[in-house]
Motif scaffolding. Structure first.
Motif, PDB file in Angstrom:
ATOM      1  N   MET A  72       0.835  -1.176   0.000  1.00 46.73           N
ATOM      2  CA  MET A  72       0.000   0.000   0.000  1.00 46.73           C
ATOM      3  C   MET A  72       0.888   1.251   0.000  1.00 46.73           C
ATOM      4  O   MET A  72       1.847   1.331   0.765  1.00 46.73           O
ATOM      5  N   ALA A  73       0.553   2.196  -0.818  1.00 43.28           N
ATOM      6  CA  ALA A  73       1.305   3.449  -0.868  1.00 43.28           C
ATOM      7  C   ALA A  73       0.999   4.288   0.362  1.00 43.28           C
ATOM      8  O   ALA A  73      -0.105   4.249   0.905  1.00 43.28           O
ATOM      9  N   ALA A  74       1.977   5.060   0.787  1.00 42.49           N
ATOM     10  CA  ALA A  74       1.765   5.981   1.902  1.00 42.49           C
ATOM     11  C   ALA A  74       0.786   7.069   1.474  1.00 42.49           C
ATOM     12  O   ALA A  74       0.646   7.375   0.293  1.00 42.49           O
TER      13      ALA A  74
END
Length: 126
Positions: A1-3
């Motif tokens: 998951m991207a920040a």
């Protein structure tokens, strides 16, 4: 998951007054307010997912004339809206002056400065 970006924190003259116009203009709400670091006061305004922390110390140094030439300066804050024309009308009613209008792929934008000289970009995509 991207920040994901949760919040940003910057200094204003009056956190409550800034929060008021942000709530009126952007449909946000105050999430929290209270005492904070260095004998300051903060107001967190935004949505459930993200917010802006508006901070004030008892003494404030004035900002440089041009944030774009200041290392670490806050250049502008961009806010995405669904109706740029209605938002521009609201910006004018709030007492700010829209400027630098542009259409670009994939949307439209304009900018304004608040009472503290902070620049905001208003964007509508689509």
């Amino acid at each position: 998951m991207a920040a994901r970006l949760e919040h940003t924190n910057f200094t204003v003259t009056d956190p409550d007054a800034t929060a008021r116009w942000m709530c009126d203009l952007f449909g946000w709400h105050v999430r929290w307010r209270g005492d904070s670091i260095h004998n300051g006061r903060s107001v967190h305004v935004g949505t459930e997912a993200q917010y802006i922390a508006l901070y004030r110390r008892p003494e404030i140094a004035r900002a440089q004339n041009d944030s774009y030439t200041t290392l670490g300066g806050l250049n502008h804050i961009a806010v995405v809206v669904d109706d740029i024309d209605a938002t521009e009308d609201a910006v004018i009613k709030t007492g700010f002056t829209p400027q630098s209008h542009a259409d670009y792929e994939p949307g439209k934008r304009f900018y304004f400065h608040d009472n503290d000289g902070i620049e905001y970009e208003i964007v509508q995509y689509g």
